[in-house]
Design a protein around this motif. Structure first.
Motif, PDB file in Angstrom:
ATOM      1  N   ARG A 108       0.846  -1.191   0.000  1.00  0.00           N
ATOM      2  CA  ARG A 108       0.000   0.000   0.000  1.00  0.00           C
ATOM      3  C   ARG A 108       0.887   1.248   0.000  1.00  0.00           C
ATOM      4  O   ARG A 108       2.012   1.213   0.490  1.00  0.00           O
ATOM      5  N   GLY A 163     -16.556  -2.488   4.940  1.00  0.00           N
ATOM      6  CA  GLY A 163     -16.169  -3.764   4.345  1.00  0.00           C
ATOM      7  C   GLY A 163     -16.989  -4.923   4.855  1.00  0.00           C
ATOM      8  O   GLY A 163     -17.954  -4.769   5.613  1.00  0.00           O
ATOM      9  N   GLN A 192     -13.253   1.801  -3.783  1.00  0.00           N
ATOM     10  CA  GLN A 192     -12.155   2.598  -3.269  1.00  0.00           C
ATOM     11  C   GLN A 192     -12.730   3.840  -2.584  1.00  0.00           C
ATOM     12  O   GLN A 192     -13.833   4.292  -2.921  1.00  0.00           O
ATOM     13  N   SER A 193     -11.976   4.404  -1.647  1.00  0.00           N
ATOM     14  CA  SER A 193     -12.473   5.590  -0.941  1.00  0.00           C
ATOM     15  C   SER A 193     -11.406   6.671  -0.910  1.00  0.00           C
ATOM     16  O   SER A 193     -10.207   6.393  -0.902  1.00  0.00           O
ATOM     17  N   THR A 248     -12.312  -1.022   2.828  1.00  0.00           N
ATOM     18  CA  THR A 248     -11.636   0.212   2.448  1.00  0.00           C
ATOM     19  C   THR A 248     -11.644   1.148   3.645  1.00  0.00           C
ATOM     20  O   THR A 248     -12.538   1.072   4.496  1.00  0.00           O
ATOM     21  N   ALA A 295      -4.760  -2.347   4.907  1.00  0.00           N
ATOM     22  CA  ALA A 295      -5.155  -1.020   4.419  1.00  0.00           C
ATOM     23  C   ALA A 295      -4.325   0.036   5.145  1.00  0.00           C
ATOM     24  O   ALA A 295      -4.004  -0.121   6.325  1.00  0.00           O
ATOM     25  N   ASP A 330     -15.973  -0.167  -7.964  1.00  0.00           N
ATOM     26  CA  ASP A 330     -14.998  -0.913  -8.764  1.00  0.00           C
ATOM     27  C   ASP A 330     -15.645  -1.625  -9.944  1.00  0.00           C
ATOM     28  O   ASP A 330     -14.962  -2.004 -10.891  1.00  0.00           O
ATOM     29  N   TYR A 367     -16.776   7.300  -2.426  1.00  0.00           N
ATOM     30  CA  TYR A 367     -16.584   5.872  -2.698  1.00  0.00           C
ATOM     31  C   TYR A 367     -16.764   5.639  -4.193  1.00  0.00           C
ATOM     32  O   TYR A 367     -17.855   5.818  -4.736  1.00  0.00           O
TER      33      TYR A 367
END
Length: 576
Positions: free
Chosen positions: A327, A436, A472-473, A424, A377, A485, A482
């Protein structure tokens, strides 16, 4: 035989001059005059038709129903005899002598009596004589008399030569609060360093401290204190008695201190003071790290994108680019890489933390993470990096670690309430928000961490959008966006109001793409489109709730990461 329609038109090109000369001669001889202009003790015999032709002021006076339209004598008070003689001379000859001694009075009178060409001539005369010692007076004068061109030129001179004007002009300390703010807040202000703006403000306040101390904070908020050297901030600004005694000023100082220790999120709390002035040649840029291209080919390359110039250049390659589930975050103006080094997860293994220095264009190893979980994350909050969740050989974990860049150390903090294997995380308004699914469940959970109390709690998700995949955020202006995807849809969450906000959809799908915030806009890049890998970049402007295409990646790319940093602008002539 003569053609009666054959007309010869004669034009005496000298006639206008002869006519004007004749009228001027009649004025000097006081012949055929039908009105007398009285200024002080001086009487000027004139012809109404001439004055009305030269000045819309006199035309309105003579053709209206005012008593002056019939009067043989008209008394005028707001002008001197000398200046009136110049205007009358111009009315009959089209000529006027402008000097530095008479220009201001002449312009003022020309403006009053509506001699437009004379006013513009005076304005041009002043424009040619602007310098650092007189420009402030010229600016005020131009504003007062609606001389737009002179006003704009004078202001431009101040903006381009601010330090010289500040140091040279004796009028600087007398400008109004509004005028000073106008100058120092101008986006094009040319200075060498922000300390010069601060010093000019403080000197202006000290010139009339009794009347200006109470408004110091209103002027100081236009000084970009975060871009003052930290040593200067501590030694000069924080010790200034006028600053120390003002709570509002100290709030601005503390804001700068938070910025210096990375405890300020430019995206979450946009603020003009957090943006470097254009004269410093520094702007926000997008750094794209790693990812895959052309299938499973992993990339070590790191590219930097300047959205303003739509230009790319390369940075040092990413070390250990084959690591799994890494990450990327930006902290301060450096980039940190966290994640496992390979697919083998051990109970006591550690994974390296890498830092990219934007100043040296080098990667360096930092303190290793405490645990080597996969698919963790990462997010930045209050100047520290949080590493959340992940999976080990037994499944998802709820562990959370926190990294302090000043001590270069990791520590364990309160774990999430529920472990997740598809989630996320975003930092917004001083808290962490995690969305999540836990293992074996299709229900989306919403967890929130408050570092001030070191506690987690669940947020009611009864009105949460339905997501088939966790998106994704990214945080911008106090909202968490947000980006889905599996579609073009975008959702936004307001954590303060605990409400969801409708947002315009993206123009294209960016599955496994990457997202960051640059200059108050959301940029999403690459990923899988509806048919193949994409190199498209598009940006979202929250002011207009619109998406627009904004360049493209050097090649189609997915599973990459991107962050924004402040970087020196690369000029094309320098590159060449």
């Amino acid at each position: 035989m003569t053609n009666e329609e054959d007309v010869f038109t004669f034009q005496d090109t000298g006639h206008p001059d002869h006519l004007m000369s004749g009228l001027q001669e009649l004025r000097k001889e006081c012949r055929f005059s039908d009105v007398i202009i009285c200024v002080g003790a001086t009487e000027f015999p004139c012809h109404r038709v001439v004055l009305a032709s030269a000045s819309s002021y006199f035309k309105a006076m003579f053709s209206g129903e005012l008593r002056e339209s019939l009067a043989t004598k008209i008394v005028i008070h707001s002008v001197s005899e000398d200046i009136m003689e110049l205007l009358l001379e111009f009315s009959y000859t089209g000529k006027v002598g402008i000097t530095f001694k008479n220009v201001e009075a002449l312009l003022e009178a020309a403006n009053l009596f509506q001699f437009g060409t004379v006013r513009e001539a005076c304005s041009r005369y002043l424009q040619q004589r602007i310098d650092a010692s007189n420009v402030l007076g010229f600016h005020e004068f131009a504003e007062a008399h609606n001389c737009t061109e002179l006003s704009e030129l004078a202001k431009e001179f101040v903006i381009d030569n601010f330090l010289e004007v500040f140091q040279t002009s004796g009028e600087f300390l007398q400008v109004t609060q509004e005028r000073l703010v106008e100058y120092i807040s101008d986006v094009n202000l040319q200075i060498d360093k922000e300390e010069q703006v601060y010093e000019s403000v403080m000197q202006w306040v000290r010139a009339d401290v009794d009347n200006r101390y109470g408004i110091l904070h209103k002027v100081l908020e236009h000084v970009r204190l975060p871009f003052i050297n930290p040593r200067y901030l501590v030694a000069k600004v924080e010790t200034e008695p006028l600053i120390l005694s003002s709570p509002a000023c100290m709030e601005l100082v503390q804001e700068a201190r938070r910025y210096h220790v990375f405890d300020y999120d430019r995206a979450d709390n946009p603020n003009i003071r957090m943006k470097p002035r254009p004269c410093f040649d520094i702007s926000e840029a997008m750094v794209v790290v790693g990812g895959c291209s052309g299938g499973d080919t992993k990339l070590a390359k790191v590219d930097c994108y300047d959205p303003k110039n739509n230009a790319w250049h390369t940075l040092s390659d990413l070390p250990e680019y084959n690591r799994e589930g890494y990450r990327i975050v930006a902290l301060g103006n450096d980039i940190y890489v966290t994640g496992t080094t390979d697919e083998t997860i051990t109970s006591d293994g550690c994974a390296t933390t890498w830092k990219y220095s934007t100043q040296s264009d080098r990667w360096m190893t930092m303190a290793p993470m405490l645990k080597s979980y996969k698919c963790r994350a990462t997010v930045v909050l209050h100047g520290q990096i949080y590493l959340l969740g992940g999976t080990d050989i037994n499944g998802p974990v709820a562990d959370v670690e926190r990294y302090d860049p000043f001590s270069n150390s990791w520590e364990e903090v309160q774990s999430m309430i529920k472990a997740m294997n598809d989630f996320t995380v975003a930092a917004c308004r001083g808290k962490l928000y995690v969305n999540g699914r836990s293992q074996g469940s299709e229900k989306i959970l919403f967890q929130c961490f408050d570092p001030s109390t070191d506690t987690w709690n669940f947020i009611d998700n009864s009105v949460m959008p339905e997501w088939s995949q966790v998106p994704q955020s990214i945080t911008l202006n106090g909202l968490i966006y947000y980006l889905r995807d599996d579609s073009k849809e975008v959702d936004a969450y307001d954590p303060i109001a605990n409400q969801w906000v409708e947002v315009a959809p993206m123009k294209a799908m960016h599955s496994s793409g990457s997202v960051c915030v640059i200059d108050g806009k959301i940029f999403v890049s690459g990923g899988f489109g509806e048919l193949a890998e994409s190199n498209l970049i598009e940006c979202y402007d929250p002011t207009y709730d619109k998406w627009a295409y904004s360049g493209s990646l050097p090649e189609p790319r997915c599973y990459h990461w991107c962050v924004s940093i402040l970087k020196k602008v690369e000029h094309k002539d320098e590159e060449e």
